[in-house]
Write a protein that holds these residues in place. Structure first.
Motif, PDB file in Angstrom:
ATOM      1  N   PHE A   1       3.915   7.029   3.148  1.00 52.18           N
ATOM      2  CA  PHE A   1       4.195   5.779   3.829  1.00 52.18           C
ATOM      3  C   PHE A   1       3.823   4.592   2.944  1.00 52.18           C
ATOM      4  O   PHE A   1       2.738   4.556   2.356  1.00 52.18           O
ATOM      5  CB  PHE A   1       3.421   5.679   5.139  1.00 52.18           C
TER       6      PHE A   1
ATOM      7  N   PHE B   1       4.266  -0.865   8.505  1.00 50.50           N
ATOM      8  CA  PHE B   1       4.601   0.364   7.792  1.00 50.50           C
ATOM      9  C   PHE B   1       6.107   0.591   7.718  1.00 50.50           C
ATOM     10  O   PHE B   1       6.862   0.225   8.627  1.00 50.50           O
ATOM     11  CB  PHE B   1       3.968   1.566   8.497  1.00 50.50           C
TER      12      PHE B   1
ATOM     13  N   GLN C   1       0.334  11.164   4.298  1.00 50.25           N
ATOM     14  CA  GLN C   1      -0.091  11.688   5.589  1.00 50.25           C
ATOM     15  C   GLN C   1      -0.004  13.201   5.577  1.00 50.25           C
ATOM     16  O   GLN C   1       1.066  13.778   5.363  1.00 50.25           O
ATOM     17  CB  GLN C   1       0.779  11.139   6.728  1.00 50.25           C
TER      18      GLN C   1
ATOM     19  N   PHE D   1       0.843  -1.201   0.000  1.00 55.12           N
ATOM     20  CA  PHE D   1       0.000   0.000   0.000  1.00 55.12           C
ATOM     21  C   PHE D   1       0.878   1.250   0.000  1.00 55.12           C
ATOM     22  O   PHE D   1       1.971   1.255   0.553  1.00 55.12           O
ATOM     23  CB  PHE D   1      -0.877   0.043   1.264  1.00 55.12           C
TER      24      PHE D   1
ATOM     25  N   GLY E   1      -4.383  16.948   9.631  1.00 58.24           N
ATOM     26  CA  GLY E   1      -5.834  17.086   9.574  1.00 58.24           C
ATOM     27  C   GLY E   1      -6.541  16.040   8.736  1.00 58.24           C
ATOM     28  O   GLY E   1      -7.761  15.931   8.780  1.00 58.24           O
ATOM     29  N   HIS E   2      -5.772  15.273   7.959  1.00 58.24           N
ATOM     30  CA  HIS E   2      -6.379  14.259   7.086  1.00 58.24           C
ATOM     31  C   HIS E   2      -6.005  12.842   7.478  1.00 58.24           C
ATOM     32  O   HIS E   2      -6.514  11.881   6.916  1.00 58.24           O
ATOM     33  CB  HIS E   2      -5.952  14.485   5.639  1.00 58.24           C
ATOM     34  N   GLY E   3      -5.116  12.686   8.415  1.00 59.81           N
ATOM     35  CA  GLY E   3      -4.693  11.342   8.758  1.00 59.81           C
ATOM     36  C   GLY E   3      -3.949  10.714   7.605  1.00 59.81           C
ATOM     37  O   GLY E   3      -3.193  11.378   6.894  1.00 59.81           O
ATOM     38  N   LEU E   4      -4.181   9.443   7.390  1.00 56.24           N
ATOM     39  CA  LEU E   4      -3.564   8.729   6.280  1.00 56.24           C
ATOM     40  C   LEU E   4      -4.609   8.464   5.206  1.00 56.24           C
ATOM     41  O   LEU E   4      -5.689   7.962   5.502  1.00 56.24           O
ATOM     42  CB  LEU E   4      -2.975   7.396   6.749  1.00 56.24           C
TER      43      LEU E   4
ATOM     44  N   TYR F   1       0.314   5.253   1.231  1.00 49.22           N
ATOM     45  CA  TYR F   1      -0.495   6.264   1.885  1.00 49.22           C
ATOM     46  C   TYR F   1       0.258   7.596   1.877  1.00 49.22           C
ATOM     47  O   TYR F   1       1.484   7.633   1.881  1.00 49.22           O
ATOM     48  CB  TYR F   1      -0.753   5.892   3.348  1.00 49.22           C
TER      49      TYR F   1
END
Lengths: 115, 113
Positions: free
Chosen positions: B90, B104, B37, B33, B40-43, B35
């Protein structure tokens, strides 16, 4: 679509006091629930997960989480906080089928434990 | 983070340039995966792969390209970098989805100027 809400951006607690980091979720069917911790300049580390069974899940570093199906919550708890617990905490959910099987993360809660 | 390696750790690039972020895992996990980061949006999931030569879009795939010719590698390419792609990226891997957790990497901090 599934979602996770972490209603508190920041949680402050004194060392030795109990801590709670809140998480609520939305997913079709039975959820798989996770907590991860992120220390500065590091990747996310797995803390614990709920798959099925006992609603109280115990994880790494003395953390535990309680699954509450009626309230769709999965709050992270620790009886006695340490300064070293200060970090960013993420709750995540996945479902049982299709695209829902991918993890969806909350926006994170910064925990600060004050000495 | 042992077993999953991201490179580089830090990267500064100019708007419009192509840049590739590397991810390598040693567990032979089927799933990988990417992602990003952001505060305010996380992952947010960019792309994922269920196996070699199988990839699929996540929540925010626009402007990114992935490939997975080998199980252990999953590079992420920004075809023409924009300032909005400044983020921490990530990579993660997993034996499966659903009840499986992810492992991760340490992340790549990308700055587009």
């Amino acid at each position: 679509a599934q979602s996770v809400a972490q209603p508190e951006d920041q949680v402050n607690v004194a060392e030795g006091n109990p801590l709670t980091v809140k998480c609520t979720y939305s997913v079709s069917g039975n959820p798989y629930l996770f907590w991860y911790v992120q220390y500065p300049n590091r990747g996310l580390q797995f803390l614990l997960k709920y798959i099925t069974g006992d609603n109280l899940v115990k994880g790494s570093y003395g953390f535990e989480a309680e699954f509450n199906k009626s309230q769709t919550s999965f709050h992270l708890k620790k009886p006695s906080a340490l300064v070293s617990d200060s970090a960013l905490y993420f709750c995540a959910v996945s479902g049982v089928s299709g695209s829902a099987r991918q993890l969806t993360f909350g926006s994170g809660t910064q925990l600060t434990v004050l000495p | 983070d042992a077993g999953i390696t991201q490179s580089p750790r830090y990267k500064i690039t100019e708007t419009g340039r192509q840049v590739t972020l590397m991810c390598h895992q040693t567990w032979s996990h089927s799933y990988m995966f990417w992602y990003r980061q952001d505060l305010g949006h996380g992952l947010r999931l960019i792309y994922y792969s269920a196996a070699a030569d199988i990839t699929d879009k996540g929540e925010v795939p626009d402007g990114y390209v992935v490939s997975r010719s080998k199980t252990e590698n999953f590079p992420l390419t920004l075809e023409s970098a924009t300032r909005s792609q400044t983020s921490v990226y990530f990579c993660a891997s997993s034996e499966g989805t659903g009840s499986f957790g992810y492992t991760f990497g340490s992340g790549t901090r990308l700055t587009v100027v």
